[in-house]
Design a protein around this motif. Structure first.
Motif, PDB file in Angstrom:
ATOM      1  N   PRO A  34       7.178  -2.491   3.373  1.00 27.48           N
ATOM      2  CA  PRO A  34       6.212  -2.194   4.440  1.00 27.48           C
ATOM      3  C   PRO A  34       4.767  -2.325   3.952  1.00 27.48           C
ATOM      4  CG  PRO A  34       7.983  -0.590   4.478  1.00 27.48           C
ATOM      5  CD  PRO A  34       8.169  -1.400   3.236  1.00 27.48           C
ATOM      6  N   TYR A  35       4.515  -1.860   2.730  1.00 25.76           N
ATOM      7  CA  TYR A  35       3.171  -1.996   2.165  1.00 25.76           C
ATOM      8  C   TYR A  35       2.844  -3.460   1.919  1.00 25.76           C
ATOM      9  CZ  TYR A  35      -0.818  -1.233  -0.957  1.00 25.76           C
ATOM     10  OH  TYR A  35      -2.065  -1.252  -1.535  1.00 25.76           O
ATOM     11  N   LEU A  36       3.844  -4.230   1.498  1.00 30.62           N
ATOM     12  CA  LEU A  36       3.640  -5.655   1.279  1.00 30.62           C
ATOM     13  C   LEU A  36       3.264  -6.356   2.585  1.00 30.62           C
ATOM     14  CD1 LEU A  36       3.715  -8.182  -0.474  1.00 30.62           C
ATOM     15  CD2 LEU A  36       6.194  -8.233  -0.186  1.00 30.62           C
ATOM     16  N   GLU A  37       3.901  -5.967   3.689  1.00 34.11           N
ATOM     17  CA  GLU A  37       3.557  -6.546   4.986  1.00 34.11           C
ATOM     18  C   GLU A  37       2.112  -6.210   5.370  1.00 34.11           C
ATOM     19  OE1 GLU A  37       5.277  -8.661   6.781  1.00 34.11           O
ATOM     20  OE2 GLU A  37       6.821  -8.653   5.223  1.00 34.11           O
ATOM     21  N   LYS A  38       1.663  -5.011   5.014  1.00 32.83           N
ATOM     22  CA  LYS A  38       0.266  -4.639   5.273  1.00 32.83           C
ATOM     23  C   LYS A  38      -0.685  -5.515   4.446  1.00 32.83           C
ATOM     24  CE  LYS A  38       1.125   0.204   6.477  1.00 32.83           C
ATOM     25  NZ  LYS A  38       0.830   1.625   6.127  1.00 32.83           N
ATOM     26  N   LEU A  39      -0.289  -5.799   3.215  1.00 35.78           N
ATOM     27  CA  LEU A  39      -1.114  -6.664   2.371  1.00 35.78           C
ATOM     28  C   LEU A  39      -1.213  -8.069   2.968  1.00 35.78           C
ATOM     29  CD1 LEU A  39       0.139  -5.681  -1.212  1.00 35.78           C
ATOM     30  CD2 LEU A  39      -1.930  -4.912  -0.049  1.00 35.78           C
TER      31      LEU A  39
END
Length: 226
Positions: A34-39
């Motif tokens: 999920p954090y990677l998608e935000k990045l």
């Protein structure tokens, strides 16, 4: 076997065992998709190349719409005004008042479908290039994110090795002072600890470099992505 060598063997075994356990650590649990998608979303929002690709798509669409309405360029309209009270002996006219005439440029008229089709294909090319770059940017963010996590994991290992080395050196110093081990053993442990310090500095540099590379693509500081 003397007591001092038994003690050194136990300390060395404990040190190697601890480092072995640390070496088995994995960066997989650190990955947050999920954090990677935000990045990725942040990079698509801020990276200048993304904006350039969108501008190219907009220009291609504008050219396509212009090509569609340019059909009228093949037609030319004009009017002639003949007053009722005038008498033209050179070119006598039957009709008086305003007269409208329309002419068509056959070459331009026949070329318009091809121009419109070419403009439409230019839009498709710009959109495909935009999609291609979006995939490239996503892959770049993922690669840099994983490199950053790997650098963090390596730094943790180096920091842990220093903690272990400091504990071992402290114990060997105590044993050396009591005459239970030799200066050579104690000095080798100190040398190893200094080397680990150098490895930690290198790991810190790698981690900061990986963070900088990731932030360059994101367009913001990593701490700003929540």
């Amino acid at each position: 076997m003397s007591v001092r060598f038994k003690l050194y063997g136990l300390l060395l075994l404990a040190l190697l065992t601890t480092q072995g356990l640390r070496a088995q650590e994995s960066l997989i649990p650190d990955i947050s998709y999920p954090y990677l998608e935000k990045l990725i979303a942040t990079a698509k929002k801020n990276y200048p190349e993304i904006k350039l690709r969108q501008a190219q798509v907009n220009l291609a669409r504008a050219a396509y719409h212009q090509a569609n309405v340019s059909w009228l360029d093949a037609f030319t309209a004009s009017y002639i005004y003949s007053p009722k009270s005038s008498l033209n002996l050179i070119q006598p006219t039957i009709f008086n008042g305003y007269q409208l005439s329309v002419s068509i440029n056959i070459g331009q008229f026949l070329a318009k479908p091809f121009a419109s089709r070419g403009a439409k294909e230019a839009v498709r090319v710009a959109e495909f290039q935009q999609q291609e770059y979006n995939l490239t940017l996503e892959a770049t963010v993922k690669r840099l994110y994983f490199q950053y996590l790997a650098a963090q994991a390596d730094l943790r290992l180096r920091s842990g090795a220093i903690v272990d080395g400091q504990a071992a050196v402290k114990q060997l110093k105590y044993s050396f002072q009591k005459g239970e081990t030799t200066f050579q053993v104690y000095n080798e442990a100190l040398t190893s600890l200094y080397q680990q310090g150098g490895f930690k500095v290198t790991a810190e540099l790698s981690m900061l470099t990986a963070k900088t590379n990731l932030e360059e693509v994101l367009g913001v500081k990593l701490e700003e992505v929540k």
